[in-house]
Design an enzyme around this catalytic site. Sequence first.
Site, PDB file in Angstrom:
ATOM      1  CB  THR A 184      -0.901  -0.024   1.252  1.00 31.43           C
ATOM      2  OG1 THR A 184      -1.663  -1.229   1.215  1.00 31.43           O
ATOM      3  CG2 THR A 184      -1.835   1.178   1.290  1.00 31.43           C
ATOM      4  CE  LYS A 232      -7.936 -10.295  10.354  1.00 36.23           C
ATOM      5  NZ  LYS A 232      -8.582  -9.898   9.126  1.00 36.23           N
ATOM      6  N   GLY A 258      -7.535  -2.922  15.081  1.00 37.88           N
ATOM      7  CA  GLY A 258      -6.079  -3.020  15.209  1.00 37.88           C
ATOM      8  C   GLY A 258      -5.499  -3.531  13.909  1.00 37.88           C
ATOM      9  CB  CYS A 305      -3.971  -2.640   6.989  1.00 37.57           C
ATOM     10  SG  CYS A 305      -2.887  -3.987   6.548  1.00 37.57           S
ATOM     11  N   GLY A 358     -16.861  -2.849  19.433  1.00 38.25           N
ATOM     12  CA  GLY A 358     -15.868  -3.505  20.279  1.00 38.25           C
ATOM     13  C   GLY A 358     -14.814  -2.528  20.756  1.00 38.25           C
ATOM     14  CG  LEU A 394      -4.736 -10.117   0.954  1.00 45.63           C
ATOM     15  CD1 LEU A 394      -4.101 -10.261   2.300  1.00 45.63           C
ATOM     16  CD2 LEU A 394      -4.107 -11.063  -0.061  1.00 45.63           C
TER      17      LEU A 394
HETATM   18  C1  UGA Z   1      -7.706  -4.754   6.384  1.00 45.99           C
HETATM   19  C2  UGA Z   1      -8.818  -4.661   5.332  1.00 45.99           C
HETATM   20  O1  UGA Z   1     -10.012  -5.228   5.840  1.00 45.99           O
HETATM   21  C3  UGA Z   1      -8.392  -5.409   4.054  1.00 45.99           C
HETATM   22  O2  UGA Z   1      -9.381  -5.259   3.051  1.00 45.99           O
HETATM   23  C4  UGA Z   1      -7.064  -4.834   3.561  1.00 45.99           C
HETATM   24  O3  UGA Z   1      -6.602  -5.520   2.423  1.00 45.99           O
HETATM   25  C5  UGA Z   1      -6.033  -4.959   4.661  1.00 45.99           C
HETATM   26  O4  UGA Z   1      -6.499  -4.255   5.835  1.00 45.99           O
HETATM   27  C6  UGA Z   1      -4.749  -4.353   4.152  1.00 45.99           C
HETATM   28  O5  UGA Z   1      -4.718  -3.141   3.890  1.00 45.99           O
HETATM   29  O6  UGA Z   1      -3.784  -5.089   3.916  1.00 45.99           O
HETATM   30  P1  UGA Z   1      -6.938  -6.623   8.126  1.00 45.99           P
HETATM   31  O7  UGA Z   1      -6.047  -5.581   8.696  1.00 45.99           O
HETATM   32  O8  UGA Z   1      -6.391  -7.977   7.853  1.00 45.99           O
HETATM   33  O9  UGA Z   1      -7.578  -6.113   6.746  1.00 45.99           O
HETATM   34  O10 UGA Z   1      -8.120  -6.818   9.170  1.00 45.99           O
HETATM   35  P2  UGA Z   1      -9.692  -6.500   9.240  1.00 45.99           P
HETATM   36  O11 UGA Z   1     -10.447  -7.734   9.030  1.00 45.99           O
HETATM   37  O12 UGA Z   1     -10.020  -5.336   8.400  1.00 45.99           O
HETATM   38  O13 UGA Z   1      -9.835  -6.094  10.771  1.00 45.99           O
HETATM   39  C7  UGA Z   1      -9.167  -4.950  11.286  1.00 45.99           C
HETATM   40  C8  UGA Z   1      -9.592  -4.693  12.706  1.00 45.99           C
HETATM   41  O14 UGA Z   1     -10.911  -4.202  12.767  1.00 45.99           O
HETATM   42  C9  UGA Z   1      -9.555  -5.905  13.638  1.00 45.99           C
HETATM   43  O15 UGA Z   1      -8.960  -5.511  14.849  1.00 45.99           O
HETATM   44  C10 UGA Z   1     -11.014  -6.249  13.827  1.00 45.99           C
HETATM   45  O16 UGA Z   1     -11.262  -6.867  15.068  1.00 45.99           O
HETATM   46  C11 UGA Z   1     -11.645  -4.867  13.770  1.00 45.99           C
HETATM   47  N1  UGA Z   1     -13.074  -4.897  13.378  1.00 45.99           N
HETATM   48  C12 UGA Z   1     -13.435  -5.364  12.166  1.00 45.99           C
HETATM   49  C13 UGA Z   1     -14.038  -4.423  14.268  1.00 45.99           C
HETATM   50  O17 UGA Z   1     -13.723  -3.981  15.385  1.00 45.99           O
HETATM   51  N2  UGA Z   1     -15.340  -4.443  13.885  1.00 45.99           N
HETATM   52  C14 UGA Z   1     -15.728  -4.894  12.676  1.00 45.99           C
HETATM   53  O18 UGA Z   1     -16.958  -4.874  12.399  1.00 45.99           O
HETATM   54  C15 UGA Z   1     -14.760  -5.373  11.809  1.00 45.99           C
END
Ligand code: UGA
Length: 466
Positions: free
Chosen positions: A157, A360, A297, A300, A293, A191
């Site tokens: 990125t 997560k 974290g 990204c 929540g 992803l």
């Molecule tokens: C994120 C994006 O979702 C991806 O699309 C992107 O490709 C990636 O960053 C990147 O830039 O490489 P990621 O960091 O793996 O992906 O994790 P997420 O699934 O987005 O979760 C991020 C955080 O948000 C976690 O701590 C999760 O617990 C929190 N979260 C997620 C919430 O608190 N509530 C939600 O409804 C969803």
Amino acid sequence: MKVRTEIETIKRKKGKNINFSEKFLIIIIFYTIDINKIMKIGVVGCGFVGLTFCCLAKFGFEVNFVDKDEEKIRILKKGETPFFEPELENYLNSYLNEKLFFHSDYKKIKDCDMFFICVGTSLDENQNLDLSNVRDAVNSVSEILDQDFKIVVIKSTVPPGTSHELINLMEKNSGKKFKEDFGFCANPEFLKEGSSIKDFLNPDKIVLGVEDEATKMRMLKFYEFIDSDIPRIIVDFKTAEMIKYAQNAFLATKISFINEIANICEKFGVDVEDVSKAIGLDKRIGKEFLKAGIGFGGSCLIKDTKTLMDYSISKNYLPKLLNAVIEINENQPFKIVEYLKDEFKSLNGRKICVLGVTFKPNTSDIRDSRALPILRELIKENAFIKVYDPKGLENVKKIFGDKLVYCKDSYSCLKDCEACLILTDWEEFKSIDYSRVKILIDGRRLLDPKEIKDRKIKFKAIGLGK
Ligand code: UGA
């Protein structure tokens, strides 16, 4: 090779001035001959994004990985993964040394057709984006470019404008010319950790930032392994770069939004889960990323939102919304400590069980995990902290050392504790028998409050409101 020879013949005949129809001919030759062969892929960086390319082996691609971290390469060469990611180890073991090769030396990937740059970026101590890994990777690739037309693809990125900067760097370093000697593509990845291979193979879209026709066609060809119904978004470099930032900033905004609503819900005695389920049914809103929540974290969302803010400010635009998104996210973990303090006057010596430290579930990654500020605060308050996580303990040990007691499972973690905090929504925490715990605090809205029937448990959860 054959394509290159044709091009060289035309160049020699006419000097360097090739006219439009000859250029067209080159492109035709290029596609018909070169494109049909199975491509040999070079991947720079064996992190979460880079290693997802292991799954290309099943489509017949040969993938050559390079990473400057020799220890990582040593581990991978043994068929082990340097972090936990579902499905990854299976692919690695099925295709290692047949289709998947790991190296520390860039020269070993010299004969690849495309180079995907998948190295990490980070924020430095002043919270500025550090692109040095990307620049180093691109420099190293420019040194191994040969007489064939190779394509360099940026998956990392990077902020709008970076691709142009990287092309200049490559031209200077290699003496070669963009569009004539090499192609370039800004191809952001969407992803998620924990489901990276699934997401890689089933994307919602493929974004291709391209500014030359040959690269565009080659990239479209490369992505033929992805269902043709999936939209291919063809834009220029800067737009591709911006799409990635806008998307992550929007996801971050959605989470901070629902967390703000959760905090308001608490004041009115309303359960935010009922609210988010209902509003998520509106197609314009959608149900994803509305889970309240302790905040977002990972490596990204925080970094990208902060970087987008910084770059906007550098262009004299103050992004007030993004600023609020980050501020809400920074405060949200401390709600857990507030809940605890409502119960105990002082946390000094209190026995607290912490379930979950990864940012997560389904990952061993604890980078920017929202559990970390909570642990720091509990340590400051002199609490006695026991911790368990299915995959993240080794990483958390590196930060906190003997300040925490590390447990081999959730039951030994819960034993003799006065309060239990759920900080990551691992599925296995759903089925624990919490009946011996006096105070249970759910920072991820993992448990169904209706199922915590045992009246002796004092149950608190973000946005529960009752
Ligand atoms: C994120 C994006 O979702 C991806 O699309 C992107 O490709 C990636 O960053 C990147 O830039 O490489 P990621 O960091 O793996 O992906 O994790 P997420 O699934 O987005 O979760 C991020 C955080 O948000 C976690 O701590 C999760 O617990 C929190 N979260 C997620 C919430 O608190 N509530 C939600 O409804 C969803």
